[in-house]
Design a protein around this motif. Structure first.
Motif, PDB file in Angstrom:
ATOM      1  N   UNK A 104       0.831  -1.194   0.000  1.00  0.00           N
ATOM      2  CA  UNK A 104       0.000   0.000   0.000  1.00  0.00           C
ATOM      3  C   UNK A 104       0.868   1.248   0.000  1.00  0.00           C
ATOM      4  N   UNK A 106       1.461   5.468   1.317  1.00  0.00           N
ATOM      5  CA  UNK A 106       1.160   6.645   2.133  1.00  0.00           C
ATOM      6  C   UNK A 106       1.685   7.849   1.358  1.00  0.00           C
ATOM      7  N   UNK A 107       0.776   8.745   1.017  1.00  0.00           N
ATOM      8  CA  UNK A 107       1.106   9.902   0.185  1.00  0.00           C
ATOM      9  C   UNK A 107       1.296  11.150   1.018  1.00  0.00           C
ATOM     10  N   UNK A 115       5.423   6.664   0.368  1.00  0.00           N
ATOM     11  CA  UNK A 115       6.172   5.524   0.876  1.00  0.00           C
ATOM     12  C   UNK A 115       5.287   4.296   0.729  1.00  0.00           C
ATOM     13  N   UNK A 116       5.922   3.136   0.692  1.00  0.00           N
ATOM     14  CA  UNK A 116       5.165   1.904   0.536  1.00  0.00           C
ATOM     15  C   UNK A 116       5.231   1.096   1.829  1.00  0.00           C
ATOM     16  N   UNK A 117       4.235   0.303   2.048  1.00  0.00           N
ATOM     17  CA  UNK A 117       4.265  -0.618   3.191  1.00  0.00           C
ATOM     18  C   UNK A 117       3.477  -1.864   2.813  1.00  0.00           C
ATOM     19  N   UNK A 118       3.833  -2.977   3.419  1.00  0.00           N
ATOM     20  CA  UNK A 118       3.248  -4.248   2.989  1.00  0.00           C
ATOM     21  C   UNK A 118       1.793  -4.401   3.403  1.00  0.00           C
ATOM     22  N   UNK A 119       1.102  -5.213   2.683  1.00  0.00           N
ATOM     23  CA  UNK A 119      -0.293  -5.523   2.982  1.00  0.00           C
ATOM     24  C   UNK A 119      -0.368  -6.395   4.230  1.00  0.00           C
ATOM     25  N   UNK A 141      -6.375  -1.666  -2.362  1.00  0.00           N
ATOM     26  CA  UNK A 141      -5.210  -0.923  -1.928  1.00  0.00           C
ATOM     27  C   UNK A 141      -5.640   0.139  -0.945  1.00  0.00           C
ATOM     28  N   UNK A 142      -4.740   0.424  -0.058  1.00  0.00           N
ATOM     29  CA  UNK A 142      -5.034   1.337   1.017  1.00  0.00           C
ATOM     30  C   UNK A 142      -4.168   2.568   0.805  1.00  0.00           C
ATOM     31  N   UNK A 143      -4.775   3.726   0.896  1.00  0.00           N
ATOM     32  CA  UNK A 143      -4.010   4.971   0.758  1.00  0.00           C
ATOM     33  C   UNK A 143      -4.060   5.736   2.059  1.00  0.00           C
ATOM     34  N   UNK A 144      -2.895   5.950   2.610  1.00  0.00           N
ATOM     35  CA  UNK A 144      -2.836   6.891   3.717  1.00  0.00           C
ATOM     36  C   UNK A 144      -2.345   8.198   3.140  1.00  0.00           C
TER      37      UNK A 144
ATOM     38  N   UNK B 126      -1.755  -0.486  10.491  1.00  0.00           N
ATOM     39  CA  UNK B 126      -0.739   0.148   9.664  1.00  0.00           C
ATOM     40  C   UNK B 126      -0.078   1.345  10.328  1.00  0.00           C
ATOM     41  N   UNK B 139      -5.097  10.890   7.340  1.00  0.00           N
ATOM     42  CA  UNK B 139      -6.312  10.176   6.976  1.00  0.00           C
ATOM     43  C   UNK B 139      -5.974   8.991   6.098  1.00  0.00           C
ATOM     44  N   UNK B 141      -7.733   6.167   2.904  1.00  0.00           N
ATOM     45  CA  UNK B 141      -8.868   5.627   2.180  1.00  0.00           C
ATOM     46  C   UNK B 141      -8.501   4.288   1.588  1.00  0.00           C
ATOM     47  N   UNK B 143      -9.245   1.391  -1.241  1.00  0.00           N
ATOM     48  CA  UNK B 143      -9.850   1.150  -2.555  1.00  0.00           C
ATOM     49  C   UNK B 143      -9.923  -0.339  -2.816  1.00  0.00           C
TER      50      UNK B 143
END
Lengths: 156, 156
Positions: A104, A106-107, A115-119, A141-144, B126, B139, B141, B143
């Motif tokens: 996933x 984190x923006x 940055x990326x982090x594992x599921x 997919x999860x976006x932080x 996470x 925050x 989200x 998907x």
DNA sequence: ATCCTTGCAAAGTGTTTGCATCGAG
DNA sequence: CTCGATGCAAACACTTTGCAAGGAT
């Protein structure tokens, strides 16, 4: 020991099957361009843009024009082989639907980096809710979003 | 019973404060356009595009040109008041950073439609991973992607 | 007087389309 | 021979920039 590594190819073959089936169903041909782009796409790990894919092909002296790349990306999308993965960016990003290494993002809302982090497979709670609505889940997919370390330091 | 509903406005005031602080810090003015766009944006519930925002303003006879809308959206982004929310779409979508009713999306890779479902706060696993990297979470989200009911029926 | 803001028109960028040609079945 | 595939150039859609006029401090 084993005669060949069947594991990784079988996944690709499965995807190839999905693509061929889609083409047959919609009366499209297995053209040079489609084979070529399919192969290139399956070799990419992670997300990519149409532009990157075009350049990748051109570097290898595989002749495909930009419009063709876009057209075939549409085919792959329609076949469900790739999907658009969402970034707060100008161009569209794509990636395989089959996830090799689920992860996933984190923006940073300030610098647009990520940055990326594992599921962690903690999304199961949602499955029953979503599938109750008749939606067939293929992935997630999860976006932080927030502020990366650098931007915090800059702001301080 | 209460004299006025302070709850919803305080959130907006907090965001306004964040915006004003950002403007002060970067030497920008609290102009007519900025006030106007800020107010319109805070009235929107859910995601919106620059185009929708521009039309919304024009319908109300609030005079702002498209470039100004884009410019002020950048300010709001930089201030951390809004963020880009990711859709597999041509235009950029925005929404408040403060989430009134946290929810997530499941996208159909065939028709590009989506369904919404509520946030279940199951993302906490996470947090420690991400924050260990110095990233400040504002925050998130989630998907999901797959095939909606209609497209499944069509494909059958 | 200085410097920010705004609107207009023009330029960019990424993506799509029209059209003529090529090529597979 | 028919119909899809492809490349080129042009068109598009969304966003950004340059510039000159207007406005705030």
């Amino acid at each position: 020991m084993s005669r060949f590594d069947s594991r990784s190819t079988s996944k690709i073959d499965q995807e190839r099957g999905r693509f061929l089936k889609h083409l047959a169903r919609t009366g499209l041909r297995v053209s040079r361009g489609r084979e070529l782009i399919f192969n290139e796409v399956m070799q990419i790990h992670g997300h990519f843009t149409a532009e990157q894919l075009t350049k990748k092909c051109q570097k290898k002296n595989l002749k495909v024009s930009r419009p063709t790349v876009f057209r075939i990306l549409h085919d792959l999308l329609a076949a469900g082989v790739i999907r658009e993965t969402a970034f707060g960016d100008k161009h569209r990003h794509f990636e395989h639907v089959y996830d090799e290494k689920p992860h996933h993002h984190a923006f940073c809302i300030y610098c647009h980096g990520f940055i990326e982090f594992p599921d962690m497979k903690e999304d199961m709670v949602y499955h029953s809710i979503i599938e109750k609505k008749g939606f067939k889940i293929l992935g997630h997919e999860m976006h932080f979003y927030g502020m990366c370390r650098k931007c915090q330091e800059k702001a301080a």
